[in-house]
Every structure is written in C-alpha cells, then in structure tokens.
Enzyme design. Sequence first.
Site, short mmCIF file in Angstrom:
data_model
loop_
_atom_site.label_atom_id
_atom_site.label_comp_id
_atom_site.label_asym_id
_atom_site.label_seq_id
_atom_site.Cartn_x
_atom_site.Cartn_y
_atom_site.Cartn_z
N ASP A 18 -6.28 -24.04 -12.92
CA ASP A 18 -5.17 -24.17 -11.98
C ASP A 18 -5.72 -23.98 -10.58
OD1 ASP A 18 -2.10 -24.15 -11.56
OD2 ASP A 18 -2.80 -22.43 -10.41
N ASN B 291 0.00 -28.18 0.34
CA ASN B 291 1.12 -29.11 0.57
C ASN B 291 1.98 -28.69 1.75
OD1 ASN B 291 0.67 -31.00 -1.54
ND2 ASN B 291 1.49 -29.57 -3.04
N HIS C 117 2.18 -33.54 1.61
CA HIS C 117 1.92 -33.96 0.23
C HIS C 117 0.90 -35.08 0.13
CE1 HIS C 117 4.87 -31.49 -1.92
NE2 HIS C 117 5.59 -31.57 -0.81
N GLU D 232 -0.67 -28.90 -10.54
CA GLU D 232 -2.09 -28.75 -10.20
C GLU D 232 -2.87 -28.07 -11.32
OE1 GLU D 232 0.31 -25.44 -8.16
OE2 GLU D 232 0.49 -27.60 -8.44
#
Length: 313
Positions: free
Chosen positions: A174, A182, A187, A217
């Site tokens: 992760d 972001n 984004h 993610e």
Amino acid sequence: MEDLTIQLPGAESEPAAQVGGARVPAIILYDGDEIGGLHSLTKGDTVIGRTAGCDIVIPESRVSRRHAIIRRMTEGEDRFEVGDLGSTNGTFVDGDRVGRLMLVRGSKVAIGGRILKFEMLDKTDLAYQSRIVQMIHLDELPGLLTKRSLFRALEMELIRTERYHHPLSVLMMDLDHFKQVNDTHGHLVGSHCLSEVGALIREATRVTDVSGRYGGEEFVVAMPETRVANAAEVAERIRSSIARHDFLVYNVKTKVTVSQGITVFGGEVAAQTEPINVKALAAELIREADEAMYRAKEEGRNRVCLHKDIKRP
C-alpha cells in the site's frame, strides 16, 4: 458529392492483402472469470479439466479432474475432435451430449456449464482477441490485473501449489500517505504515480509472477515457487525502487513510499491429502499479507514485514 471517407492514421502502411493470412486453431473461453481467454491448439492433444496437470484448467466443481480432450486428427492438418474422458457431468457440443465428435469452426463445447468455442483465427482475429483479453482482465492505469482477475489467477496458482507442493508467497503493498499526493498535486499526478508504480512492480517481478491492483493504491503480487527469503528480496527491491523514483508529470515532481506485508503457503502445508478450497485459501492469504502490511504501517511505513505466523526466513 463530397467524399466523406476518413483515412485512418497509419492505414496506408497496412495493405488489405496483409489482413488475414494463416489461421491458428484455438479455443476461446466464452464465460466465467476467464472470459475471453485464448488457448492455441498447438499440441496433438489438449486436455481440459480442473486440475493443474491439464492444458486448459477450469477450476469448477462441475468439471471433472480430467474432463475432455481435444485431439488433432492428422499431423499438420487443422482437423480436430473433442472426446469426453468419462466425466461425471458430460461434454456437450452445440447442445448435444457427445462421446466423440469432429469440431467445425464455431462449435461451442459445454463443459461443466462453461462454454468454450472452437475457432480458426487469423492474425487480425488474434490481435483483436488479445486486446479483448487485456480490456477485460487488466487495470489499464497500472497495467496490472484487475482485482477479480487477480483472485482467479491466485486460485490457479494455488491449484498448482497443491499439486506440486511448491511454496507460494503473497505480497500485499500500500502506498504511504497517498491521499496527500492527490490532495496536494491533484488526481492527474496521482494517476500518473499509480501508472509508474505498476511499471516498477512489473520490472521487479518475473513474468511467472501474478501482479494486480487490489484497490485504490493497494497492490498484490503472488510469487509461485518462492520461499519467504526470496519473496522478501523481491519486496525490498520493489520498496527501494519506488522510494528512489522521481514521479514527474507536468513539471510536478513528488516522492512516494510503500509499506508491504508477506505471507507464504506451501511446503508441508501444501502436502495435505484433502483438496484445498482455493477460493477460501486465496482470501485467507490476502488477509494475512494485509495484516503484515498494516504492521509495516504501524512500525513507521516504507518497510517490509512478514506475517506473524512465519517462523523463519
């Protein structure tokens, strides 16, 4: 009247005479999680069943271990016959149960409720079918398997692990604090980062490994025939390459790190006599790798942790 014909870019470099060409005999999977899958009939015999030793594996309970066979009738000729191998639920061609039957182009073979189509594909057909498979099974952003296709590929590897008693390592990762990327850069930059992370994962793994986007993610890599020490080396290679990489888009440069967790299935556990429930086991391995990954988060991020039940490297 004005000519409204549109010239496609590059069309002049692909004359009509080059379309088509020699045809390849193939089986196309028409449904199930492997929908769109293509299997070229390059061997004399192609065995279909639910076990790892088969040429086309369909891991469904209604499919027998060795269910049916597709046989090339004459070497060098494209004449094929399908034969049932004494299956429990039978083999059907275009709706009729058969023992043996010659296939013709477009024949639909039903095995355990799954449909397989026999076709003769030229170069254009093969390119089209390959693109269809990519669109169905790949997450286009990172260029890795979708979550659904990832689970099915993991289940297939577990079937092989059960048969051959090889270890299978599963890595969950992760990206750390990715929401901040972001929120800070937008984004578009975040999507670019995910795309490059996918490329870095592909570079650090083997073609035989299974890599997919689990969600957001989060990514998963399943490594067949890999013990925990080797899996840890791969995880460290991924961690290091991501941490060193400059993610650059539209003159915006950012850095990203990743936390990872590892679990392993195999050895004496895989040698059990009872068949494993691959769906349940796949979910359990993901859960264990996820637990180890969250421990990596708690211990400071940008690191690799083993699942607590792994006793030795």
